[in-house]
Design a protein around this motif. Structure first.
Motif, PDB file in Angstrom:
ATOM      1  N   PRO A 177       0.809  -1.224   0.000  1.00  0.00           N
ATOM      2  CA  PRO A 177       0.000   0.000   0.000  1.00  0.00           C
ATOM      3  C   PRO A 177       0.838   1.268   0.000  1.00  0.00           C
ATOM      4  O   PRO A 177       0.416   2.290  -0.540  1.00  0.00           O
ATOM      5  N   ASP A 178       2.048   1.220   0.591  1.00  0.00           N
ATOM      6  CA  ASP A 178       2.850   2.437   0.650  1.00  0.00           C
ATOM      7  C   ASP A 178       3.473   2.785  -0.696  1.00  0.00           C
ATOM      8  O   ASP A 178       4.088   3.832  -0.854  1.00  0.00           O
ATOM      9  N   MET A 179       3.326   1.905  -1.688  1.00  0.00           N
ATOM     10  CA  MET A 179       3.861   2.180  -3.014  1.00  0.00           C
ATOM     11  C   MET A 179       2.834   2.843  -3.921  1.00  0.00           C
ATOM     12  O   MET A 179       3.124   3.138  -5.070  1.00  0.00           O
ATOM     13  N   ARG A 180       1.614   3.054  -3.442  1.00  0.00           N
ATOM     14  CA  ARG A 180       0.598   3.622  -4.311  1.00  0.00           C
ATOM     15  C   ARG A 180      -0.426   4.408  -3.502  1.00  0.00           C
ATOM     16  O   ARG A 180      -0.574   4.238  -2.297  1.00  0.00           O
ATOM     17  N   GLY A 181      -1.138   5.262  -4.215  1.00  0.00           N
ATOM     18  CA  GLY A 181      -2.265   5.968  -3.618  1.00  0.00           C
ATOM     19  C   GLY A 181      -3.554   5.354  -4.131  1.00  0.00           C
ATOM     20  O   GLY A 181      -3.651   4.149  -4.331  1.00  0.00           O
ATOM     21  N   ASN A 182      -4.549   6.205  -4.402  1.00  0.00           N
ATOM     22  CA  ASN A 182      -5.832   5.718  -4.900  1.00  0.00           C
ATOM     23  C   ASN A 182      -5.897   5.709  -6.421  1.00  0.00           C
ATOM     24  O   ASN A 182      -6.863   5.219  -7.002  1.00  0.00           O
ATOM     25  N   SER A 183      -4.873   6.248  -7.072  1.00  0.00           N
ATOM     26  CA  SER A 183      -4.858   6.337  -8.530  1.00  0.00           C
ATOM     27  C   SER A 183      -4.260   5.073  -9.135  1.00  0.00           C
ATOM     28  O   SER A 183      -3.528   4.332  -8.463  1.00  0.00           O
ATOM     29  N   PRO A 184      -4.541   4.808 -10.419  1.00  0.00           N
ATOM     30  CA  PRO A 184      -3.890   3.679 -11.091  1.00  0.00           C
ATOM     31  C   PRO A 184      -2.367   3.838 -11.032  1.00  0.00           C
ATOM     32  O   PRO A 184      -1.835   4.932 -11.259  1.00  0.00           O
ATOM     33  N   LEU A 185      -1.685   2.755 -10.699  1.00  0.00           N
ATOM     34  CA  LEU A 185      -0.226   2.788 -10.596  1.00  0.00           C
ATOM     35  C   LEU A 185       0.382   2.203 -11.865  1.00  0.00           C
ATOM     36  O   LEU A 185       0.181   1.026 -12.186  1.00  0.00           O
ATOM     37  N   VAL A 186       1.120   3.033 -12.581  1.00  0.00           N
ATOM     38  CA  VAL A 186       1.776   2.635 -13.825  1.00  0.00           C
ATOM     39  C   VAL A 186       3.278   2.572 -13.557  1.00  0.00           C
ATOM     40  O   VAL A 186       3.874   3.555 -13.102  1.00  0.00           O
ATOM     41  N   VAL A 187       3.880   1.426 -13.833  1.00  0.00           N
ATOM     42  CA  VAL A 187       5.288   1.201 -13.498  1.00  0.00           C
ATOM     43  C   VAL A 187       6.050   0.761 -14.740  1.00  0.00           C
ATOM     44  O   VAL A 187       5.568  -0.076 -15.514  1.00  0.00           O
ATOM     45  N   CYS A 188       7.226   1.327 -14.924  1.00  0.00           N
ATOM     46  CA  CYS A 188       8.165   0.812 -15.926  1.00  0.00           C
ATOM     47  C   CYS A 188       9.424   0.401 -15.168  1.00  0.00           C
ATOM     48  O   CYS A 188      10.217   1.255 -14.764  1.00  0.00           O
ATOM     49  N   PRO A 189       9.611  -0.897 -14.925  1.00  0.00           N
ATOM     50  CA  PRO A 189      10.689  -1.353 -14.046  1.00  0.00           C
ATOM     51  C   PRO A 189      11.994  -1.689 -14.761  1.00  0.00           C
ATOM     52  O   PRO A 189      12.866  -2.330 -14.187  1.00  0.00           O
ATOM     53  N   GLN A 190      12.132  -1.261 -16.009  1.00  0.00           N
ATOM     54  CA  GLN A 190      13.306  -1.645 -16.788  1.00  0.00           C
ATOM     55  C   GLN A 190      14.551  -0.841 -16.389  1.00  0.00           C
ATOM     56  O   GLN A 190      14.455   0.271 -15.862  1.00  0.00           O
ATOM     57  N   SER A 191      15.717  -1.411 -16.677  1.00  0.00           N
ATOM     58  CA  SER A 191      16.977  -0.684 -16.499  1.00  0.00           C
ATOM     59  C   SER A 191      16.960   0.565 -17.365  1.00  0.00           C
ATOM     60  O   SER A 191      16.425   0.558 -18.479  1.00  0.00           O
ATOM     61  N   LEU A 192      17.573   1.631 -16.882  1.00  0.00           N
ATOM     62  CA  LEU A 192      17.439   2.922 -17.551  1.00  0.00           C
ATOM     63  C   LEU A 192      18.080   2.952 -18.931  1.00  0.00           C
ATOM     64  O   LEU A 192      17.685   3.756 -19.783  1.00  0.00           O
ATOM     65  N   PHE A 193      19.069   2.072 -19.190  1.00  0.00           N
ATOM     66  CA  PHE A 193      19.680   2.088 -20.521  1.00  0.00           C
ATOM     67  C   PHE A 193      18.750   1.506 -21.585  1.00  0.00           C
ATOM     68  O   PHE A 193      19.060   1.558 -22.778  1.00  0.00           O
ATOM     69  N   LYS A 194      17.600   0.957 -21.171  1.00  0.00           N
ATOM     70  CA  LYS A 194      16.615   0.474 -22.144  1.00  0.00           C
ATOM     71  C   LYS A 194      15.684   1.581 -22.639  1.00  0.00           C
ATOM     72  O   LYS A 194      14.908   1.357 -23.567  1.00  0.00           O
TER      73      LYS A 194
END
Length: 621
Positions: A429-446
């Motif tokens: 729960p501490d990773m999100r609020g009430n809004s849709p959570l959109v994540v891009c977990p890729q390494s930054l060089f991608k």
């Protein structure tokens, strides 16, 4: 009568003639006559180190320092030995002591920087290289290593400047090669990508024309052109040109195992296969290879795992247990290939080539009648001793064989047998609020510069969504990408939260908590997509022109779920917008993924397909 000084002198003369056995014998005679001579014990330590007898070398260095604790050279040489034995923290301490006694030793500052770089403390390494240069402005190795550190942090202009200084001072082949291969890890723009690719080719042409010769690519170059694969372009011609240069300029790379002169017999009881990598531990490569190694039937195969890693963890233990034989290879190209040659393998299977230099340079040898590589680093090698590239019909575009120097093998399924990760189903729960959570977990060089325009439209159209990326391995990477985003997205970039680096448990919670995972175009997720789909989290993907941008597509094809596969950039933005705005659709899609994800995990057909390929490849010799 021979006295202690005579034995000492004779020992040094033998050492200078590379007669380590004779040198050690003479030095030990000198120590026997006078064990209180700190200089003799220190020199014996140096010789034992060079002879590979590290434990005995350590004894002599410590004994010397008890007698004379104020000799900076002994601390320096002790640091060298500890560094070679992998005891980096202890080695760092010895260099600190050496520098405290002699701050003007440029080599000590330089070596201290190299240790800090290995410990991923690259910013501190740069400080050490600067101090080496202050101590000796003409010390070329410090400029070369300074450039390497700047390259690692993404400062290509600084790296270019310091490679030029190193070349101007010493003109060594290694610095010229590293300068030629220089590429931005976080490109500013598509134009910068094209500029540096053109620069690379021009410098390669000059290197080829100069008829250079060098002997030790690991120490003199010590890197690959890793970043090239992330440009979204056809790399075959460049990869072949690089390999042609190494083959021409470094004759020592060419090595043929004697047993390869005759064809293997299919009538033999078992096929001898070896799997080689530097990442056979808790790493994407280890996870991709484990079940294939474990699953090959021992009635038909004799399996060896050949590892260049000294990391011991849960996954390295799994791989050790899965293998019939687990061999830890030394970080010496000549010794490693002799060790592999002695195994007389029928097939040598590279889990990856191009991430690090050891397996790349090893691949120039002929160590088995059949040598193949798979998608651990999903780009052709360009190396003429690699026979096959093992891929999948699900991920390769039409005409894909034109992108490989190897013969392309397209299996019916993804070429890796992957077990579902052991997620506990917990969200955070501490990773999100009430809004849709959109994540891009890729390494930054991608994050290709062309992705910026897509992200900008997604941010513009989904004002209520929360967007999270994961910070880079180095703060400098994050800063470079944030700077680029500010330029290409304006104020919209302020909405992107860069999540600090996560441990394994935190990462799993983030993947499970996310409503949507954004896949990076041109070079998409591999294990990341497996993990997201295991958590029933939809991954929106835009397939690229090459396999490295089509792995997520392949997994979705295997599941027969194509809802999140975009036809183009506009479609990608639209799919994300629909999922952000429609919770019912998100729930339905999660249920669809949940009901079909079993098709991509524990796919036993992978083993049968690989066996069929192995047998056919041997029959074709």
């Amino acid at each position: 009568m021979v006295d202690v000084d005579d034995y000492h002198r004779q020992g040094l003369e033998a050492f200078q003639a590379d007669n380590f056995t004779g040198a050690i014998a003479k030095m030990e005679q000198a120590v026997a006559l006078n064990g209180s001579r700190a200089d003799i014990r220190a020199n014996l330590g140096v010789i034992l180190h060079r002879a590979g007898e590290l434990d005995r070398a350590e004894e002599q260095f410590r004994a010397s320092l008890v007698i004379n604790p104020d000799d900076p050279t002994v601390y320096y040489n002790f640091g060298l030995m500890l560094g070679d034995s992998g005891r980096l923290g202890e080695a760092l301490s010895q260099y600190d002591k050496s520098i405290s006694l002699d701050a003007g030793n440029a080599a000590a500052h330089n070596n201290r920087g190299n240790l800090l770089k290995k410990l991923k403390r690259v910013e501190e390494a740069i400080v050490a290289y600067n101090r080496a240069i202050e101590a000796d402005p003409n010390f070329a190795p410090a400029y070369r290593n300074f450039a390497d550190a700047e390259e690692a942090l993404g400062d290509v202009q600084g790296a270019q400047k310091n490679y030029a200084r190193a070349i101007g001072l010493r003109g060594d082949v290694g610095s010229r090669i590293r300068d030629a291969l220089l590429l931005p890890i976080i490109p500013e723009s598509k134009d910068q990508i094209l500029e540096y690719r053109n620069r690379l080719e021009n410098r390669l042409d000059k290197l080829l024309d100069d008829d250079l010769i060098f002997e030790d690519p690991l120490s003199q170059v010590g890197a690959t052109n890793f970043a090239l694969a992330y440009h979204g372009l056809d790399d075959k011609a460049i990869q072949e040109k690089i390999a042609r240069f190494y083959r021409q300029a470094c004759p020592s790379l060419t090595y043929d195992s004697p047993h390869c002169e005759s064809s293997p017999s299919l009538a033999r009881e078992k096929i001898k296969i070896g799997f080689v990598s530097s990442f056979l531990y808790e790493h994407t490569i280890g996870k991709l290879m484990h079940q294939l190694i474990e699953g090959l039937p021992r009635s038909r195969f004799e399996v060896q795992v050949l590892s260049f890693s000294n990391i011991h963890d849960q996954w390295s233990e799994k791989l050790t247990q899965a293998a019939g034989s687990f061999i830890c290879l030394p970080n010496s190209l000549s010794v490693a290939r002799e060790t592999i040659a002695a195994a007389e393998l029928d097939i040598l299977y590279y889990a990856d080539i191009g991430i690090e230099p050891m397996t790349y340079f090893l691949s120039f040898s002929r160590l088995a009648p059949v040598q193949c590589v798979t998608w651990g680093h999903p780009v052709t090698t360009g190396v003429d001793t690699l026979d096959y590239f093992i891929s999948s019909d699900l991920t390769e575009p039409e005409g894909a064989e034109n992108f490989y120097s190897e013969k392309l093998i397209k299996l019916e399924s993804i070429p890796s047998l992957v077990a579902p990760p052991d997620f506990n189903g917990e969200t955070s729960p501490d990773m999100r609020g009430n809004s849709p959570l959109v994540v891009c977990p890729q390494s930054l060089f991608k994050y290709h510069p062309e992705f910026d325009a897509i992200l900008r439209l997604i941010l513009r159209d989904n004002k209520n969504a929360e967007f999270r990326l994961i910070a880079g391995n180095f703060d400098a990477w994050t800063n470079l990408l944030q700077k680029r985003f500010a330029r290409t997205m304006g104020e919209l970039a302020d909405r992107i939260i860069f999540q600090p680096r996560l441990d394994r448990e935190q990462y799993a919670k983030l993947i499970q908590t996310a409503d949507i995972i954004l896949d990076t175009p041109h070079f998409c997720g591999g294990m990341t997509t497996f993990e997201a789909l295991a958590a029933d989290t939809p991954v929106v993907t835009l397939p690229g022109d090459f396999m490295r941008g089509r792995v997520s597509l392949g997994l979705y094809k295997q599941m027969n779920v194509l809802d999140c596969v975009a036809a183009d950039a506009e479609d990608y933005v639209g799919i994300v917008g629909e999922l952000c705005s429609n919770e019912v659709n998100r729930i339905d899609l999660r249920e669809k993924i949940h009901g079909t994800k079993n098709k991509i995990f524990n796919d036993q057909g992978v083993i049968g397909s690989q066996i069929k390929f192995f047998e056919q490849a041997l029959a074709d010799i």
